[in-house]
Design a protein around this motif. Structure first.
Motif, mmCIF file in Angstrom:
data_model
loop_
_atom_site.group_PDB
_atom_site.id
_atom_site.type_symbol
_atom_site.label_atom_id
_atom_site.label_comp_id
_atom_site.label_asym_id
_atom_site.label_seq_id
_atom_site.Cartn_x
_atom_site.Cartn_y
_atom_site.Cartn_z
ATOM 1 N N GLU A 150 0.805 -1.214 0.000
ATOM 2 C CA GLU A 150 0.000 0.000 0.000
ATOM 3 C C GLU A 150 0.839 1.265 0.000
ATOM 4 O OE1 GLU A 150 -2.666 -0.227 3.275
ATOM 5 O OE2 GLU A 150 -3.894 -1.820 2.373
ATOM 6 N N ASN A 151 2.137 1.149 0.261
ATOM 7 C CA ASN A 151 3.036 2.313 0.277
ATOM 8 C C ASN A 151 4.025 2.220 -0.880
ATOM 9 O OD1 ASN A 151 2.002 3.647 2.620
ATOM 10 N ND2 ASN A 151 3.016 2.105 3.882
ATOM 11 N N THR A 152 3.576 2.639 -2.041
ATOM 12 C CA THR A 152 4.432 2.651 -3.224
ATOM 13 C C THR A 152 5.120 4.004 -3.330
ATOM 14 O OG1 THR A 152 3.044 1.080 -4.418
ATOM 15 C CG2 THR A 152 4.445 2.507 -5.747
ATOM 16 N N PRO A 153 6.449 4.060 -3.475
ATOM 17 C CA PRO A 153 7.136 5.354 -3.538
ATOM 18 C C PRO A 153 6.679 6.194 -4.731
ATOM 19 C CG PRO A 153 8.700 3.580 -3.138
ATOM 20 C CD PRO A 153 7.401 2.929 -3.493
ATOM 21 N N THR A 154 6.450 7.482 -4.476
ATOM 22 C CA THR A 154 6.199 8.435 -5.555
ATOM 23 C C THR A 154 7.536 8.866 -6.151
ATOM 24 O OG1 THR A 154 6.388 10.407 -4.170
ATOM 25 C CG2 THR A 154 4.227 9.326 -4.257
ATOM 26 N N ILE A 155 7.501 9.833 -7.045
ATOM 27 C CA ILE A 155 8.731 10.353 -7.646
ATOM 28 C C ILE A 155 9.643 10.961 -6.582
ATOM 29 C CG2 ILE A 155 7.765 12.625 -8.134
ATOM 30 C CD1 ILE A 155 10.105 10.651 -10.444
ATOM 31 N N LEU A 156 9.065 11.345 -5.424
ATOM 32 C CA LEU A 156 9.858 11.925 -4.337
ATOM 33 C C LEU A 156 10.054 10.943 -3.185
ATOM 34 C CD1 LEU A 156 8.449 15.568 -4.132
ATOM 35 C CD2 LEU A 156 10.588 14.790 -5.148
ATOM 36 N N GLY A 157 9.719 9.681 -3.399
ATOM 37 C CA GLY A 157 9.824 8.690 -2.333
ATOM 38 C C GLY A 157 11.169 8.005 -2.292
ATOM 39 N N ASN A 158 11.246 6.961 -1.485
ATOM 40 C CA ASN A 158 12.483 6.214 -1.332
ATOM 41 C C ASN A 158 12.150 4.737 -1.119
ATOM 42 O OD1 ASN A 158 15.369 5.950 -0.962
ATOM 43 N ND2 ASN A 158 14.931 5.565 1.196
ATOM 44 N N GLY A 159 12.845 3.860 -1.853
ATOM 45 C CA GLY A 159 12.615 2.424 -1.687
ATOM 46 C C GLY A 159 12.546 1.711 -3.026
ATOM 47 N N ASP A 160 12.435 0.400 -2.944
ATOM 48 C CA ASP A 160 12.373 -0.409 -4.160
ATOM 49 C C ASP A 160 11.019 -0.254 -4.840
ATOM 50 O OD1 ASP A 160 14.900 -1.333 -3.628
ATOM 51 O OD2 ASP A 160 14.212 -3.181 -2.645
ATOM 52 N N GLY A 161 11.060 -0.314 -6.182
ATOM 53 C CA GLY A 161 9.828 -0.232 -6.950
ATOM 54 C C GLY A 161 8.941 -1.438 -6.710
ATOM 55 N N ASN A 162 7.649 -1.211 -6.514
ATOM 56 C CA ASN A 162 6.713 -2.292 -6.235
ATOM 57 C C ASN A 162 6.070 -2.831 -7.514
ATOM 58 O OD1 ASN A 162 7.052 -2.104 -3.409
ATOM 59 N ND2 ASN A 162 5.645 -0.355 -3.341
ATOM 60 N N ILE A 163 5.561 -4.029 -7.419
ATOM 61 C CA ILE A 163 4.840 -4.630 -8.548
ATOM 62 C C ILE A 163 3.416 -4.087 -8.559
ATOM 63 C CG2 ILE A 163 3.940 -6.771 -9.525
ATOM 64 C CD1 ILE A 163 6.304 -8.221 -8.232
ATOM 65 N N ILE A 164 2.982 -3.559 -9.709
ATOM 66 C CA ILE A 164 1.650 -3.000 -9.869
ATOM 67 C C ILE A 164 0.880 -3.856 -10.869
ATOM 68 C CG2 ILE A 164 0.305 -0.941 -10.435
ATOM 69 C CD1 ILE A 164 2.141 -0.476 -8.107
ATOM 70 N N LEU A 165 -0.382 -4.124 -10.575
ATOM 71 C CA LEU A 165 -1.267 -4.850 -11.492
ATOM 72 C C LEU A 165 -2.309 -3.890 -12.048
ATOM 73 C CD1 LEU A 165 -1.910 -8.141 -9.466
ATOM 74 C CD2 LEU A 165 -0.254 -7.754 -11.301
ATOM 75 N N TYR A 166 -2.528 -3.968 -13.358
ATOM 76 C CA TYR A 166 -3.569 -3.158 -13.992
ATOM 77 C C TYR A 166 -4.567 -4.083 -14.674
ATOM 78 C CZ TYR A 166 -6.017 0.013 -17.109
ATOM 79 O OH TYR A 166 -6.997 0.699 -17.761
ATOM 80 N N ASP A 167 -5.831 -3.962 -14.287
ATOM 81 C CA ASP A 167 -6.892 -4.770 -14.870
ATOM 82 C C ASP A 167 -7.662 -3.890 -15.836
ATOM 83 O OD1 ASP A 167 -8.791 -6.617 -15.482
ATOM 84 O OD2 ASP A 167 -9.761 -6.633 -13.504
ATOM 85 N N ASN A 168 -7.363 -4.031 -17.131
ATOM 86 C CA ASN A 168 -7.961 -3.171 -18.149
ATOM 87 C C ASN A 168 -9.419 -3.565 -18.387
ATOM 88 O OD1 ASN A 168 -8.613 -1.682 -20.438
ATOM 89 N ND2 ASN A 168 -6.549 -1.871 -21.283
ATOM 90 N N PRO A 169 -10.372 -2.667 -18.081
ATOM 91 C CA PRO A 169 -11.786 -3.016 -18.235
ATOM 92 C C PRO A 169 -12.214 -3.110 -19.697
ATOM 93 C CG PRO A 169 -11.565 -0.715 -17.637
ATOM 94 C CD PRO A 169 -10.178 -1.309 -17.559
#
Length: 327
Positions: A96-115
């Motif tokens: 639930e805590n994915t870094p923004t462009i100003l964040g810090n940390g490893d990139g998370n896996i994101i899933l997109y469900d295209n309707p």
């Protein structure tokens, strides 16, 4: 400052696994994801631009002036460092805590469900973030000059300068702004003359243009974007001078809008799981509008001034300045 971006406004992008698939993406989904990831840097700039315009409520006398160098330091709130993909329609993540462009940390896996597509969920990996700061500094030069009728005209300027945050590279910003400060007590002489303080209306507008280079941490692809921020502020300012100290406070309203541009495609992902995003021109984020309060102090050492003030807002800002002031 910091690193690569993720852009998804498009009508179509490509995912490379063992085969290439063309996928249509909902435009609203794309813009909301881009805004969640990238807007904090524009909003931090907007907050910084609306500060440092005054250190007293008293306008200069005619032809009186001051020249002040200020540094506005924007403190980043938690929602500028992380965002929750699960709050965005059709996106999800186990983190639930994915870094923004100003964040810090490893990139998370994101899933997109295209309707709009009868295919499996699309999986992509956000870039790793290496920003270890929780603030954004914004320097500028300010000039105020008295033009009569207890009114002061203000301008500010910053030529093209290079800066660095995180893994942003080849980054530069420039800005300009205009403002005005007008004494209010002069319009109620019977009461105004008896009040032992200064009270003014202050308004200003600043435009910032920036250019960023983003080096993708996985595939070493250089990508470029441009960001334009317009910030406007309107304030009631009160101040009182005792000996060589001037205390001031302000109550006002801030507004800022952000335009994002990229003339290229943005690539995200790792190894075989790569997404190439075609980004249109002039992507506008939602305006940021809020009330704010400000308190500060100025030391008057002959014609030299030292100032410090702090603004309480969504993106808190501390301003320090050194100037020359006459009349």
């Amino acid at each position: 400052m910091k690193k690569i971006i993720l852009f998804i406004w498009l009508s179509c992008f490509e995912i490379t696994t063992n085969a290439q698939i063309n996928v249509s993406i909902n435009e609203n989904d794309a813009s909301s994801f881009i805004e969640s990831y990238f807007s904090p840097i524009g909003r931090s700039f907007g907050a910084g631009l609306n500060n440092g315009w005054y250190n007293t409520a008293k306008p200069h006398k005619i032809l009186g002036f001051d020249f002040t160098m200020t540094l506005n330091i924007v403190t980043l709130p938690k929602n500028a460092i992380y965002f929750n993909p699960n709050n965005l329609e059709n996106f999800s993540s186990s983190n639930e805590n994915t870094p923004t462009i100003l964040g810090n940390g490893d990139g998370n896996i994101i899933l997109y469900d295209n309707p709009n597509d009868n295919i499996n969920e699309i999986e992509f990996v956000m870039p790793n973030q290496i920003n270890i700061k929780n603030f954004v500094p914004l320097p500028m030069a300010n000039l105020g000059i008295g033009i009569g009728k207890k009114t002061e005209f203000n301008i500010r300027y910053l030529p093209d300068i290079d800066f660095d945050i995180g893994n942003l590279n080849s980054s530069s910003i420039n800005l300009w702004g205009i403002g005005v400060k007008h004494d209010l007590l002069q319009w109620i002489p019977s009461i105004g003359d008896a009040i032992p303080m200064s009270l003014s209306l202050q308004a200003a507008h600043t435009n910032l243009s920036s250019h960023f280079g983003f080096l993708h941490p996985s595939n070493n692809i250089n990508q470029e974007v441009e960001l334009e921020v317009n910030a406007t502020t309107l304030n009631i300012v009160a101040s009182k001078k005792i000996l060589f100290v001037t205390a001031h406070a302000g109550l006002g309203y801030n507004s800022s809008n952000i335009i994002f541009n990229s003339n290229t495609s943005i690539t995200l992902g790792k190894e075989q799981e790569t997404i190439t995003l075609k980004v249109p021109l002039d992507l506008k984020f939602n305006s940021e509008n809020e009330f704010r309060t400000n308190i500060g102090i100025r030391l008057n050492l002959a014609i030299i001034t030292l100032q410090f003030n702090h603004t309480f807002s969504k993106y808190p800002v501390s301003t320090i300045g050194l100037g020359l002031s006459i009349r």
